[in-house]
Design a protein around this motif. Structure first.
Motif, mmCIF file in Angstrom:
data_model
loop_
_atom_site.group_PDB
_atom_site.id
_atom_site.type_symbol
_atom_site.label_atom_id
_atom_site.label_comp_id
_atom_site.label_asym_id
_atom_site.label_seq_id
_atom_site.Cartn_x
_atom_site.Cartn_y
_atom_site.Cartn_z
ATOM 1 N N PRO A 1 0.799 -1.233 0.000
ATOM 2 C CA PRO A 1 0.000 0.000 0.000
ATOM 3 C C PRO A 1 0.828 1.279 0.000
ATOM 4 O O PRO A 1 0.292 2.351 -0.268
ATOM 5 N N LEU A 2 2.117 1.188 0.303
ATOM 6 C CA LEU A 2 2.981 2.377 0.333
ATOM 7 C C LEU A 2 4.059 2.307 -0.739
ATOM 8 O O LEU A 2 5.093 2.972 -0.629
ATOM 9 N N HIS A 3 3.812 1.561 -1.789
ATOM 10 C CA HIS A 3 4.805 1.303 -2.828
ATOM 11 C C HIS A 3 5.425 2.591 -3.373
ATOM 12 O O HIS A 3 4.758 3.430 -3.962
ATOM 13 N N TYR B 1 -1.329 7.278 5.782
ATOM 14 C CA TYR B 1 -0.563 6.517 6.758
ATOM 15 C C TYR B 1 -1.477 5.670 7.644
ATOM 16 O O TYR B 1 -1.234 4.468 7.839
ATOM 17 N N THR B 2 -2.527 6.271 8.176
ATOM 18 C CA THR B 2 -3.383 5.561 9.125
ATOM 19 C C THR B 2 -4.106 4.405 8.456
ATOM 20 O O THR B 2 -4.167 3.287 9.001
ATOM 21 N N ARG B 3 -4.639 4.642 7.274
ATOM 22 C CA ARG B 3 -5.320 3.562 6.543
ATOM 23 C C ARG B 3 -4.349 2.428 6.212
ATOM 24 O O ARG B 3 -4.653 1.242 6.405
ATOM 25 N N ALA B 4 -3.177 2.791 5.694
ATOM 26 C CA ALA B 4 -2.218 1.764 5.289
ATOM 27 C C ALA B 4 -1.723 0.964 6.485
ATOM 28 O O ALA B 4 -1.646 -0.277 6.436
ATOM 29 N N LEU B 5 -1.407 1.648 7.570
ATOM 30 C CA LEU B 5 -0.844 0.957 8.730
ATOM 31 C C LEU B 5 -1.869 0.023 9.370
ATOM 32 O O LEU B 5 -1.552 -1.123 9.718
ATOM 33 N N LEU B 6 -3.092 0.496 9.513
ATOM 34 C CA LEU B 6 -4.116 -0.372 10.087
ATOM 35 C C LEU B 6 -4.441 -1.530 9.157
ATOM 36 O O LEU B 6 -4.825 -2.621 9.605
ATOM 37 N N GLY B 7 -4.267 -1.304 7.857
ATOM 38 C CA GLY B 7 -4.451 -2.383 6.903
ATOM 39 C C GLY B 7 -3.395 -3.465 7.009
ATOM 40 O O GLY B 7 -3.593 -4.597 6.528
ATOM 41 N N LEU B 8 -2.280 -3.158 7.641
ATOM 42 C CA LEU B 8 -1.219 -4.139 7.867
ATOM 43 C C LEU B 8 -1.471 -4.978 9.113
ATOM 44 O O LEU B 8 -0.609 -5.785 9.494
ATOM 45 N N ARG B 9 -2.610 -4.817 9.756
ATOM 46 C CA ARG B 9 -3.024 -5.592 10.923
ATOM 47 C C ARG B 9 -1.924 -5.590 12.003
ATOM 48 O O ARG B 9 -1.355 -6.629 12.355
ATOM 49 N N PRO B 10 -1.611 -4.414 12.537
ATOM 50 C CA PRO B 10 -0.477 -4.307 13.466
ATOM 51 C C PRO B 10 -0.620 -5.147 14.726
ATOM 52 O O PRO B 10 0.393 -5.512 15.346
#
Length: 555
Positions: A127-129, A286-295
């Motif tokens: 998501p951050l490519h 940032y928030t969408r991508a990070l939460l999408g990584l299931r931290p």
């Protein structure tokens, strides 16, 4: 003739600083033109300097979500985007000194790798490519110093990279630099003996804030589209405020920060990591991508709470009419005229946009900080003293004396923690009680309050930070939004009767003249309750819209 030997700490700091400056100079797009002595407003320097190509300017003026779209389609290669931000970062460094660790070679190699992946598979890595992301020099990166502004930590590479950093890398981010912080991190300034002092590009006579000051200055100058800072008493929002950008301070446990081995041990008022950007768009990316990584599956501290689109839409008024509460001051320090003007401007813009705005009685900043101070200084500065003793490094003037607060026993810490929890309960009740004053019969959706008692102060003059620490004490989600800049015509110092609420208030007022703070950003805070990150991001878009801005607005 007596030869005075340079102290070891000073020698080591000079070597480290020279090595950084040498790396920066190799990547500068051309000779840096000399600045006039009175040229203190340099925010527009990257655009007018002629050092960047038209394509580099276009890339570095593109909001993060749009950058990601261009990268995913192959319109711009990751290498071109990375080189554009590196070039602009070197200009920002010349102007305000925001960089600590320089990772440009590594970043370009990573960008080339990402371009090969896209060419081979036809799909972005994650998501951050290809998105360049700067990191505050508190996050641990493999094979890289994390000095925290201490000379003694030079060359002491952390044994483990923070999992957050590793996951951002796996998601396709290009991590290309680390940014300056104050020695000890516990300062509203950004200065240390290793890398020097960082200024705000709006007025280089003024501080960039702390402790994520390098992030604030770099992003304000367009040298980074998105940066990660940390915050335990305003350390994201103070630099966002002083540099006129957006910053999100989440509740503890929502977004990852350090891995367990690198955690700070705080249990009651916890440090958090969050994004800074010139746009709400960047905070959302940032928030969408990070939460999408299931931290919660790889970070011990993260709660299992994925991105909630319905909460974001609620912040944009999709669920019910919105009501904002305005807190004029904290009962200790009245904000200076530019901040009061910004409060008035936002309040009337929201009402004109059809939202309800109610006034709240001033909150008690004194009781909040009286409760927080023992927690924040529970060790009495033991860790700091140990680091300073290694090379007899002095403490910077901008940090409170280490003997000001005695260490707490376990019993004393527990008692202090209970006081903080009681205040959290008290202020939650105050929030819920606002339902009696709203048209919907529901509690307010957000509280708007000043970002501080003053805008960015002159170097060495940052003193009062309660406004920025309120959300940390309460563990509520809070964000900074830029509203205006200081105008000597509009923000005149009114003479007449002044009855200070405290000695802080007297000093704050006595130091104010609009000419001294000319061009300084004026920001406010938008605060939600615990774990309301999505809603606060939606609320930022609501305030932006009321101010006549679109969703991709960049400060």
């Amino acid at each position: 003739m007596t030869v005075i030997e340079t102290p070891a700490w000073e020698q080591r700091a000079a070597q480290k600083r020279a090595a950084r400056d040498s790396l920066v100079s190799k990547w500068q797009p051309g000779p840096m033109p000399a600045l006039r002595p009175d040229e203190t407003y340099v925010k527009d320097f990257p655009q007018r300097s002629g050092l960047l190509t038209d394509e580099q300017l276009t890339i570095t003026e593109t909001p993060p979500s749009q950058l990601l779209s261009h990268l995913a389609r192959g319109d711009w290669s990751a290498e071109r985007v990375t080189r554009a931000f590196i070039a602009r970062a070197t200009i920002a460094h010349y102007l305000t000194n925001p960089l600590a660790e320089v990772l440009f070679d590594r970043a370009v190699a990573r960008a080339q790798e990402l371009d090969q992946i896209l060419a081979t598979t036809g799909a972005p890595l994650g998501p951050l490519h290809g998105l360049p992301i700067s990191l505050k020099d508190v996050l641990n990166v493999s094979d890289t110093d994390t000095t925290l502004g201490f000379v003694a930590r030079i060359g002491q590479v952390p044994a483990q990279e923070d999992r957050l950093v590793t996951q951002l890398h796996h998601a396709g981010a290009v991590l290309y630099c680390k940014t300056n912080v104050p020695q000890t991190l516990m300062s509203g300034e950004c200065v240390n003996f290793v890398f020097g002092r960082t200024a705000t590009p709006h007025n280089t006579r003024l501080t960039a804030g702390g402790s994520s000051g390098g992030e604030g200055a770099l992003i304000a100058l367009g040298g980074s589209p998105l940066g990660i800072g940390s915050d335990i008493a305003g350390s994201i929002r103070t630099p966002a405020n002083f540099n006129g950008i957006f910053g999100l301070c989440p509740s503890a446990g929502r977004l990852p920060a350090h891995s367990a081995a690198n955690a700070d041990g705080h249990m009651t008022i916890q440090g958090v990591a969050g994004p800074l950007s010139r746009s709400v768009d960047g905070l959302e990316v940032y928030t969408r991508a990070l939460l999408g990584l299931r931290p919660w599956e790889w970070d011990f501290s993260s709660i299992r709470l994925p991105w909630r689109e319905e909460e974001y839409c609620a912040g944009r008024g999709a669920r019910h009419p919105l009501c904002f509460a305005v807190v004029p001051h904290d009962g200790v320090v009245r904000p200076n005229p530019p901040i009061r003007r910004a409060m008035h401007l936002v309040k009337h813009a929201l009402v004109a946009a059809g939202h309800q705005v109610i006034d709240l009685d001033p909150w008690d900043g004194q009781e909040l900080m009286d409760a927080a101070a023992p927690i924040l200084f529970a060790s009495g500065g033991a860790e700091v003293k140990a680091l300073l003793r290694v090379l007899d490094e002095p403490l910077i003037d901008e940090v409170a004396p280490l003997d000001a607060k005695p260490p707490l026993s376990v019993a004393q810490y527990r008692a202090a923690a209970v006081k903080v929890k009681m205040l959290r309960e008290k202020y939650l009740d105050l929030w819920q009680a606002t339902a009696a004053s709203t048209a919907t019969g529901l509690p307010v959706d957000a509280v708007i309050l000043p970002s501080g008692g003053t805008v960015a102060p002159p170097h060495g003059k940052m003193e009062y930070f309660t406004y920025e620490a309120i959300s940390n004490v309460l563990d509520w989600t809070c964000a900074t939004i830029p509203v205006s800049t200081v105008d000597p015509v509009l923000d005149v110092r009114t003479e007449g009767l002044f009855e200070p609420m405290s000695e802080y208030d007297r000093r704050n007022w006595d130091s104010y003249t609009p000419e001294k703070y000319k061009d300084a950003p004026v920001c406010l805070q938008v605060m939600g309750r615990r774990f309301e990150e999505e809603k606060v991001l939606g609320l930022l878009q609501t305030v932006n819209r009321a101010l006549g801005r679109d969703e991709l607005y960049m400060a």
